[in-house]
Design a protein around this motif. Structure first.
Motif, PDB file in Angstrom:
ATOM      1  N   ALA A  10       0.839  -1.191   0.000  1.00  0.00           N
ATOM      2  CA  ALA A  10       0.000   0.000   0.000  1.00  0.00           C
ATOM      3  C   ALA A  10       0.878   1.245   0.000  1.00  0.00           C
ATOM      4  O   ALA A  10       0.522   2.281  -0.581  1.00  0.00           O
ATOM      5  N   ALA A  11       2.046   1.137   0.624  1.00  0.00           N
ATOM      6  CA  ALA A  11       2.994   2.252   0.646  1.00  0.00           C
ATOM      7  C   ALA A  11       3.781   2.353  -0.655  1.00  0.00           C
ATOM      8  O   ALA A  11       4.070   3.453  -1.139  1.00  0.00           O
ATOM      9  N   ALA A  63      12.273   5.212   6.801  1.00  0.00           N
ATOM     10  CA  ALA A  63      13.130   6.396   6.793  1.00  0.00           C
ATOM     11  C   ALA A  63      13.057   7.117   5.441  1.00  0.00           C
ATOM     12  O   ALA A  63      13.051   8.355   5.385  1.00  0.00           O
ATOM     13  N   SER A  64      12.969   6.351   4.367  1.00  0.00           N
ATOM     14  CA  SER A  64      12.905   6.948   3.032  1.00  0.00           C
ATOM     15  C   SER A  64      11.584   7.661   2.797  1.00  0.00           C
ATOM     16  O   SER A  64      11.547   8.761   2.221  1.00  0.00           O
ATOM     17  N   PHE A  65      10.474   7.049   3.235  1.00  0.00           N
ATOM     18  CA  PHE A  65       9.172   7.686   3.062  1.00  0.00           C
ATOM     19  C   PHE A  65       9.087   8.981   3.874  1.00  0.00           C
ATOM     20  O   PHE A  65       8.550   9.990   3.391  1.00  0.00           O
ATOM     21  N   PHE A 103       0.892   9.027   4.671  1.00  0.00           N
ATOM     22  CA  PHE A 103       0.141   7.764   4.725  1.00  0.00           C
ATOM     23  C   PHE A 103       1.067   6.577   4.480  1.00  0.00           C
ATOM     24  O   PHE A 103       0.976   5.550   5.172  1.00  0.00           O
ATOM     25  N   ALA A 104       1.967   6.697   3.497  1.00  0.00           N
ATOM     26  CA  ALA A 104       2.901   5.615   3.206  1.00  0.00           C
ATOM     27  C   ALA A 104       3.777   5.310   4.417  1.00  0.00           C
ATOM     28  O   ALA A 104       4.073   4.138   4.711  1.00  0.00           O
ATOM     29  N   SER A 105       4.189   6.336   5.137  1.00  0.00           N
ATOM     30  CA  SER A 105       5.008   6.136   6.336  1.00  0.00           C
ATOM     31  C   SER A 105       4.228   5.370   7.404  1.00  0.00           C
ATOM     32  O   SER A 105       4.788   4.508   8.087  1.00  0.00           O
ATOM     33  N   ILE A 106       2.951   5.681   7.526  1.00  0.00           N
ATOM     34  CA  ILE A 106       2.109   4.980   8.508  1.00  0.00           C
ATOM     35  C   ILE A 106       1.978   3.507   8.130  1.00  0.00           C
ATOM     36  O   ILE A 106       2.109   2.611   8.987  1.00  0.00           O
TER      37      ILE A 106
END
Length: 466
Positions: free
Chosen positions: A281-282, A345-347, A446-449
């Motif tokens: 999803a990320a 870390a990248s997101f 959102f991707a980080s979550i």
């Protein structure tokens, strides 16, 4: 040949096994090429077809919708009528959809063609893993599965640069023409892939369950894309109701699409599947987000954007087999968790970019994402496959593919929702650049979550190697 004769033919025929591995691996390569080459061309397609932000967002989303809605039904149907037959129909369908897409004159035609390609992808990926496990004995499956994964990552590696180059120098329609060599795979499959694989005792196909599952998929994706409007919220509720109905139906039907007790019997398998959903999803929207950021915000050409996006897959391809070997010797969950940390870390770093961020920073972020997913994917799949009994491997492979596609769909659905919320149904121009940047930054939060959830799940299983 009967299924028994087919099994005997491939048992000691290394040449026939290699042909089967090549055919399936080409399908694995074709999947990301079909996705990522088009994603790089989206800004150019939007200008050429005069498509607004919401409609252009549906070009990748509708592909995923066809994929998620039909992958599980096709994998089950293939067990009854033949896996090679469904696989070949998938290759033919993909070629037809590709040719029609290359001739599209408006955005609605293109969206329809992308749905056809998504249906074809469901046929291809719904059968590929099962074909490999049918051809190779249990003690020789490591190599073909590794080659299949390598082909997938090679497709991810070349697709952004190939799509960018083709779009800039040959026009956006060329990103579809370059997929036509799939016919070569079809010819090899017809002439060299002997026999057929299917269950000797054919059970009744669950048409009702398949229909409920498809309706749930449509309601989920379409509902997410239009929130918080009342009609889309209602559609999302209908989708939730269909999911509950599907679960209850699968518990009562004699020959279900998926044996739901598999999830309760094997906790490690379930945790790995949910982690797969979260990580993909990320990851899937990143190709669209990065393409829009680099071209609309940074003003890069399609080929320049493609070269930077290429870095993610370049890092993934060599690390995936290395991570797989490490997961055989060390705790696979920890290795997968390390991948989650790199990706997280990248997101987070990407969510902090602005209009003047140096290209080198974006390049390092894409490399970091490649390292993260290179370390995560194979060990996480290793955990899933080692968590279940051997007799369930076929169902497990289909569910892993479905989890990846479900994650892709959820991630893209949220991004489509954000585009609709921030930009709306207007063409993207320089005036909308601040809103587009805000959309991108929110998408990356959102991707980080999602990535943090996957990290927690990777560490949540039992202690030990798996």
């Amino acid at each position: 040949m009967t299924p028994e004769q087919t099994q005997a033919y491939y048992q000691d025929n290394s040449k026939a096994q290699i042909y089967a591995m090549l055919v399936v691996s080409f399908g694995a390569f074709l999947g990301p090429v079909t996705l990522a080459t088009v994603n790089v061309a989206l800004p150019t397609i939007a200008n050429a077809l005069n498509a607004d932000a919401v409609l252009i967002g549906w070009v990748p989303t509708i592909f995923l919708l066809g994929n998620i809605a039909l992958m599980l039904p096709f994998s089950k149907l293939a067990d009854n009528i033949g896996r090679k037959r469904v696989y070949l129909i998938g290759i033919i369908t993909n070629t037809i959809g590709t040719l029609l897409a290359a001739m599209a004159n408006d955005i609605y035609w293109l969206i329809a063609c992308r749905f056809i390609q998504g249906v074809a992808s469901a046929m291809i990926f719904g059968c590929s893993m099962a074909i490999l496990t049918s051809v190779f004995p249990p003690n020789k499956r490591g190599l073909p599965l590794g080659v299949n994964a390598f082909a997938l990552y090679c497709g991810l590696a070349v697709a952004p640069a190939l799509g960018g180059w083709a779009t800039e120098y040959l026009g956006w329609r060329s990103v579809f023409w370059i997929q036509v060599p799939a016919l070569f795979c079809l010819m090899i499959a017809i002439t060299r892939l002997k026999g057929e694989w299917k269950n000797p005792s054919v059970g009744k196909f669950d048409w009702l369950g398949s229909s409920i599952f498809a309706v749930w998929s449509v309601c989920l994706v379409v509902g997410l894309s239009g929130l918080p409007k009342l009609e889309y919220s209602a559609l999302l509720l209908v989708g939730i109701a269909c999911l509950v109905w599907f679960i209850k139906h699968q518990k009562t039907v004699t020959n279900p699409l998926v044996r739901l007790s598999l999830f309760t019997e094997h906790k490690g398998f379930t945790l790995s599947l949910i982690a797969t959903v979260a990580m993909y999803a990320a990851s899937y929207p990143i190709s669209i987000i990065a393409s829009m950021y680099l071209q609309y915000i940074q003003g890069m050409s399609p080929s320049q954007a493609g070269h930077i996006m290429l870095l993610q897959a370049v890092a993934m391809a060599p690390l995936a087999p290395i991570a797989g070997k490490l997961s055989d010797k060390f705790n696979a969950r920890i290795i997968a968790a390390i991948g989650c940390v790199f990706a997280l870390a990248s997101f987070i770093s990407f969510s902090q970019v602005h209009a003047d961020s140096p290209a080198m920073v974006i390049s390092l972020i894409m490399l970091g994402l490649g390292v993260g997913y290179g370390f995560f994917t194979t060990p996480n799949n290793n955990v899933a496959m080692h968590s279940i009994e051997r007799k369930e491997l076929g169902a497990a492979a289909a569910l892993i593919n479905l989890s990846r596609t479900t994650g892709n769909t959820i991630g893209m659905g949220i991004v489509t929702l954000l585009i609709s919320h921030y930009i709306g149904s207007t063409p993207i121009t320089e005036n909308e650049s601040p809103l587009l940047l805000q959309t991108i930054q929110t998408s990356l939060v959102f991707a980080s979550i999602y990535c943090f959830i996957a990290l927690c799940l990777s560490l949540a299983g039992k202690k030990g190697q798996y």
